[in-house]
Design a protein around this motif. Structure first.
Motif, PDB file in Angstrom:
ATOM      1  N   UNK A  23      43.561  10.116  64.315  1.00 24.61           N
ATOM      2  CA  UNK A  23      43.713   9.801  65.617  1.00 24.61           C
ATOM      3  C   UNK A  23      44.998   9.797  66.055  1.00 24.61           C
ATOM      4  N   UNK A  24      45.335  10.349  67.032  1.00 27.01           N
ATOM      5  CA  UNK A  24      46.676  10.188  67.661  1.00 27.01           C
ATOM      6  C   UNK A  24      46.964   9.029  68.651  1.00 27.01           C
ATOM      7  N   UNK A  25      45.919   8.995  69.483  1.00 29.22           N
ATOM      8  CA  UNK A  25      46.062   7.945  70.576  1.00 29.22           C
ATOM      9  C   UNK A  25      44.508   7.490  70.725  1.00 29.22           C
ATOM     10  N   UNK A  26      44.295   6.292  71.056  1.00 33.40           N
ATOM     11  CA  UNK A  26      42.993   5.899  71.443  1.00 33.40           C
ATOM     12  C   UNK A  26      42.849   4.753  72.412  1.00 33.40           C
ATOM     13  N   UNK A  27      42.122   4.521  73.321  1.00 30.85           N
ATOM     14  CA  UNK A  27      41.961   3.412  74.179  1.00 30.85           C
ATOM     15  C   UNK A  27      40.443   2.965  74.237  1.00 30.85           C
ATOM     16  N   UNK A  28      40.363   1.730  73.869  1.00 35.25           N
ATOM     17  CA  UNK A  28      39.061   1.093  73.719  1.00 35.25           C
ATOM     18  C   UNK A  28      38.327   1.810  73.050  1.00 35.25           C
ATOM     19  N   UNK A  29      38.424   2.256  71.730  1.00 29.25           N
ATOM     20  CA  UNK A  29      37.726   3.172  70.920  1.00 29.25           C
ATOM     21  C   UNK A  29      36.848   2.344  69.917  1.00 29.25           C
ATOM     22  N   UNK A  30      35.616   2.677  69.924  1.00 25.87           N
ATOM     23  CA  UNK A  30      34.538   2.167  69.197  1.00 25.87           C
ATOM     24  C   UNK A  30      33.712   3.464  68.460  1.00 25.87           C
ATOM     25  N   UNK A  31      33.230   3.002  67.256  1.00 27.48           N
ATOM     26  CA  UNK A  31      32.658   4.245  66.655  1.00 27.48           C
ATOM     27  C   UNK A  31      31.157   3.662  66.330  1.00 27.48           C
TER      28      UNK A  31
END
Length: 170
Positions: free
Chosen positions: A158-166
């Motif tokens: 991951x380089x950037x994430x916003x509100x990430x959920x898996x």
């Protein structure tokens, strides 16, 4: 993979990982470089092994030292005329082989399910443009874009994430 012999990709800063892979956030890889890396690393897919015939898979269940001992014991009890003991031992051996055969079949089916579950396409940045490519053509250094509901098409950093959920339930 690691950028140096000490640190894995996930523990180095994103820019350092990009630099080590000769990639760029904005431009990604060039199509030519992606082609070269695909030749070098091979396609991004689980290796497929040739399926064994069912009879061979069943017979392999008997290839075990404990099974050999049980078969020898059944032969000995047969020589002694203990037919009930012989039958019980052979039934145990056969039941063990049948259970192993069924479990192995379920494991193969699960692996096939995982293969089907993997994403077929991925959105990447190549040559500075956002484009759809077959997931099996992803290579180290590709900038992959994920949106809500996407399946992750490969091992990614991951380089950037916003509100990430898996969702890992699958």
């Amino acid at each position: 993979m690691a950028t140096n012999s000490r640190k894995p990709w996930h523990s180095v800063p994103a820019e350092e990982a990009l630099h080590a892979l000769a990639s760029d956030r904005e431009r990604g890889l060039s199509a030519a470089e992606a082609g070269i890396r695909l030749e070098h690393h091979g396609p991004n897919r689980l290796p497929e092994e040739a399926r064994e015939p069912a009879l061979l898979r069943f017979l392999k269940q008997f290839h075990n030292v404990l099974i050999y001992i049980l078969l020898a014991a059944s032969l000995l009890t047969a020589i002694l005329g203990e037919w009930v003991d012989t039958g019980v031992i052979l039934a145990v051996v056969l039941l063990n082989a049948l259970i192993g055969f069924i479990q192995e079949g379920k494991a193969e089916a699960a692996l096939e399910g995982i293969r089907r579950m993997l994403s077929l396409e991925a959105t990447v940045i190549r040559d500075g443009r956002r484009q759809e490519v077959a997931a099996e053509t992803l290579v180290p250094g590709d900038i992959v874009l994920l949106e809500s509901g996407d399946r992750v098409p490969a091992d990614l950093r991951l380089l950037a994430a916003r509100n990430a959920r898996v969702e890992e339930a699958a």
